[in-house]
Design an enzyme around this catalytic site. Structure first.
Site, PDB file in Angstrom:
ATOM      1  N   PHE A 125       0.839  -1.204   0.000  1.00 62.15           N
ATOM      2  CA  PHE A 125       0.000   0.000   0.000  1.00 62.15           C
ATOM      3  C   PHE A 125       0.872   1.252   0.000  1.00 62.15           C
ATOM      4  O   PHE A 125       0.575   2.214  -0.712  1.00 62.15           O
ATOM      5  CB  PHE A 125      -0.948  -0.002   1.205  1.00 62.15           C
ATOM      6  N   ARG A 126       1.942   1.239   0.790  1.00 59.48           N
ATOM      7  CA  ARG A 126       2.838   2.398   0.809  1.00 59.48           C
ATOM      8  C   ARG A 126       3.469   2.616  -0.568  1.00 59.48           C
ATOM      9  O   ARG A 126       3.602   3.753  -1.027  1.00 59.48           O
ATOM     10  CB  ARG A 126       3.907   2.230   1.888  1.00 59.48           C
TER      11      ARG A 126
ATOM     12  N   GLU B  40      -6.079  -2.765  -2.840  1.00 59.84           N
ATOM     13  CA  GLU B  40      -5.027  -3.147  -1.890  1.00 59.84           C
ATOM     14  C   GLU B  40      -5.570  -3.136  -0.464  1.00 59.84           C
ATOM     15  O   GLU B  40      -5.234  -4.008   0.340  1.00 59.84           O
ATOM     16  CB  GLU B  40      -3.827  -2.209  -2.003  1.00 59.84           C
TER      17      GLU B  40
END
EC number: 2.7.1.107
Length: 118
Positions: free
Chosen positions: A31-32, A69
């Site tokens: 996700f980052r 996600e």
């Protein structure tokens, strides 16, 4: 037990949503990485000389990847909560969630290539 309704329910729901975003950011490297991609690509899409519809088409799948996600991370968390032992159905659920993100990433790439390079 009293149900929360109206504005109180909306405020509580927003708080839960923000907790979910923070959790996803804290615990999910993918996700980052996708957020970094969004931080780079969305401003690029805003500055490109394309029509408004094309700009929407460039930005939408990026956000879709992030949404998927979050859902994939939720699936993985629930599966891991149920049990850590290997289970064929649990593995299938995780793989399907991952596949949804993968397909969305492919869609994003396709749209960007079609609009920008072709």
């Amino acid at each position: 037990m009293q149900k929360n309704t109206g504005l109180k329910r909306i405020i509580l729901a927003m708080g839960y949503s923000l907790q979910g975003l923070k959790s996803t950011f804290k615990y999910e490297a993918a996700f980052r990485q996708e957020l970094l991609l969004a931080i780079i690509l969305i401003p690029i899409a805003c500055f490109l000389e394309v029509s408004q519809i094309e700009r929407i088409l460039l930005i939408t799948p990026i956000i879709l990847v992030m949404i998927l996600e979050i859902v994939n991370s939720a699936i993985e968390a629930v599966v891991d909560r149920v049990g850590i032992e290997h289970n064929k159905l649990a593995g299938r659920a995780k793989d399907m969630g991952s596949a949804a993100v993968f397909v969305a990433l492919g869609l994003t790439a396709y749209i960007w290539i079609e609009i920008i390079f072709l």
